[in-house]
Design a protein around this motif. Structure first.
Motif, mmCIF file in Angstrom:
data_model
loop_
_atom_site.group_PDB
_atom_site.id
_atom_site.type_symbol
_atom_site.label_atom_id
_atom_site.label_comp_id
_atom_site.label_asym_id
_atom_site.label_seq_id
_atom_site.Cartn_x
_atom_site.Cartn_y
_atom_site.Cartn_z
ATOM 1 N N HIS A 18 0.824 -1.200 0.000
ATOM 2 C CA HIS A 18 0.000 0.000 0.000
ATOM 3 C C HIS A 18 0.864 1.258 0.000
ATOM 4 C CE1 HIS A 18 -3.491 -2.468 0.801
ATOM 5 N NE2 HIS A 18 -2.758 -3.094 1.711
ATOM 6 N N TYR A 19 0.494 2.194 -0.864
ATOM 7 C CA TYR A 19 1.134 3.503 -0.947
ATOM 8 C C TYR A 19 0.056 4.561 -0.800
ATOM 9 C CZ TYR A 19 5.204 1.119 -2.805
ATOM 10 O OH TYR A 19 6.284 0.301 -2.965
ATOM 11 N N ARG A 20 0.430 5.733 -0.270
ATOM 12 C CA ARG A 20 -0.523 6.822 -0.087
ATOM 13 C C ARG A 20 0.198 8.148 -0.299
ATOM 14 N NH1 ARG A 20 -2.544 6.981 5.633
ATOM 15 N NH2 ARG A 20 -2.984 4.826 5.139
ATOM 16 N N LYS A 21 -0.530 9.134 -0.830
ATOM 17 C CA LYS A 21 0.037 10.475 -0.958
ATOM 18 C C LYS A 21 0.084 11.090 0.431
ATOM 19 C CE LYS A 21 -0.619 11.823 -5.597
ATOM 20 N NZ LYS A 21 -0.122 12.912 -6.329
ATOM 21 N N GLN A 22 1.274 11.509 0.836
ATOM 22 C CA GLN A 22 1.461 12.077 2.167
ATOM 23 C C GLN A 22 2.203 13.399 2.062
ATOM 24 O OE1 GLN A 22 1.529 10.126 5.479
ATOM 25 N NE2 GLN A 22 0.203 8.578 4.615
ATOM 26 N N SER A 23 2.101 14.211 3.084
ATOM 27 C CA SER A 23 2.814 15.485 3.143
ATOM 28 C C SER A 23 4.255 15.239 3.575
ATOM 29 C CB SER A 23 2.151 16.420 4.152
ATOM 30 O OG SER A 23 0.821 16.654 3.800
ATOM 31 N N VAL A 24 5.206 15.766 2.800
ATOM 32 C CA VAL A 24 6.616 15.600 3.117
ATOM 33 C C VAL A 24 7.349 16.930 2.992
ATOM 34 C CG1 VAL A 24 6.765 13.162 2.489
ATOM 35 C CG2 VAL A 24 7.102 14.873 0.761
ATOM 36 N N CYS A 25 8.525 17.015 3.610
ATOM 37 C CA CYS A 25 9.323 18.237 3.604
ATOM 38 C C CYS A 25 10.174 18.317 2.332
ATOM 39 C CB CYS A 25 10.206 18.295 4.839
ATOM 40 S SG CYS A 25 11.442 16.989 4.934
ATOM 41 N N VAL A 26 10.872 19.423 2.171
ATOM 42 C CA VAL A 26 11.679 19.666 0.977
ATOM 43 C C VAL A 26 12.794 18.633 0.852
ATOM 44 C CG1 VAL A 26 13.189 21.336 -0.154
ATOM 45 C CG2 VAL A 26 11.170 22.126 1.063
ATOM 46 N N ASN A 27 13.467 18.302 1.944
ATOM 47 C CA ASN A 27 14.568 17.331 1.883
ATOM 48 C C ASN A 27 14.067 15.951 1.473
ATOM 49 O OD1 ASN A 27 16.382 19.291 2.726
ATOM 50 N ND2 ASN A 27 16.067 18.810 4.877
ATOM 51 N N CYS A 28 12.937 15.540 2.009
ATOM 52 C CA CYS A 28 12.385 14.232 1.654
ATOM 53 C C CYS A 28 11.883 14.217 0.221
ATOM 54 C CB CYS A 28 11.270 13.849 2.619
ATOM 55 S SG CYS A 28 11.869 13.522 4.293
ATOM 56 N N VAL A 29 11.343 15.345 -0.259
ATOM 57 C CA VAL A 29 10.903 15.432 -1.655
ATOM 58 C C VAL A 29 12.085 15.206 -2.577
ATOM 59 C CG1 VAL A 29 10.131 17.052 -3.430
ATOM 60 C CG2 VAL A 29 8.881 16.866 -1.309
ATOM 61 N N ASN A 30 13.207 15.850 -2.292
ATOM 62 C CA ASN A 30 14.401 15.674 -3.120
ATOM 63 C C ASN A 30 14.880 14.231 -3.088
ATOM 64 O OD1 ASN A 30 14.389 18.392 -3.794
ATOM 65 N ND2 ASN A 30 15.742 18.951 -2.109
ATOM 66 N N MET A 31 14.874 13.615 -1.921
ATOM 67 C CA MET A 31 15.314 12.230 -1.788
ATOM 68 C C MET A 31 14.382 11.276 -2.546
ATOM 69 S SD MET A 31 15.776 10.014 1.698
ATOM 70 C CE MET A 31 14.013 10.040 1.997
ATOM 71 N N ILE A 32 13.073 11.464 -2.418
ATOM 72 C CA ILE A 32 12.102 10.611 -3.107
ATOM 73 C C ILE A 32 12.205 10.777 -4.613
ATOM 74 C CG2 ILE A 32 9.627 10.251 -3.472
ATOM 75 C CD1 ILE A 32 9.272 10.953 -0.467
ATOM 76 N N ASP A 33 12.352 12.022 -5.081
ATOM 77 C CA ASP A 33 12.465 12.259 -6.521
ATOM 78 C C ASP A 33 13.733 11.641 -7.100
ATOM 79 O OD1 ASP A 33 10.053 13.567 -6.522
ATOM 80 O OD2 ASP A 33 10.931 15.587 -6.512
ATOM 81 N N LYS A 34 14.854 11.728 -6.365
ATOM 82 C CA LYS A 34 16.093 11.101 -6.833
ATOM 83 C C LYS A 34 15.954 9.586 -6.898
ATOM 84 C CE LYS A 34 19.356 14.609 -5.298
ATOM 85 N NZ LYS A 34 20.456 14.920 -4.374
#
Length: 86
Positions: free
Chosen positions: A42-58
């Motif tokens: 299971h995956y869900r759209k969650q609120s994340v910070c700028v650092n985590c956004v960069n890590m997830i996108d990479k």
């Protein structure tokens, strides 16, 4: 103030981003005429910070790049197989 679902850091309301994040796995067993097993992730759209956004996108870019490389290797192997088959 909201906090990051990935690392727990408090964020400013203007710095909130949404990304798909892994939230869990479900394992089930059905007892009927036959016993069957099932697993789901299971995956869900969650609120994340700028650092985590960069890590997830990479991580997503690396996954896409690796998938493309594997598919190209398979395509090249098929082409070589059929060209030397004669």
């Amino acid at each position: 103030m909201p906090n990051c679902s990935n690392c727990g850091v408090y964020m400013q309301p203007t710095e909130v981003y949404k990304r798909e994040i892994y939230v869990g796995t479900t394992n089930r067993v059905n007892y009927g005429k036959r016993v069957s097993f099932g697993n789901s992730t299971h995956y869900r759209k969650q609120s994340v910070c700028v650092n985590c956004v960069n890590m997830i996108d990479k991580a997503n870019e690396a996954r896409k790049r690796n998938s493309t490389i594997v598919l190209l290797i398979i395509a090249i192997a098929i082409i070589i197989y059929f060209s030397f088959r004669r």
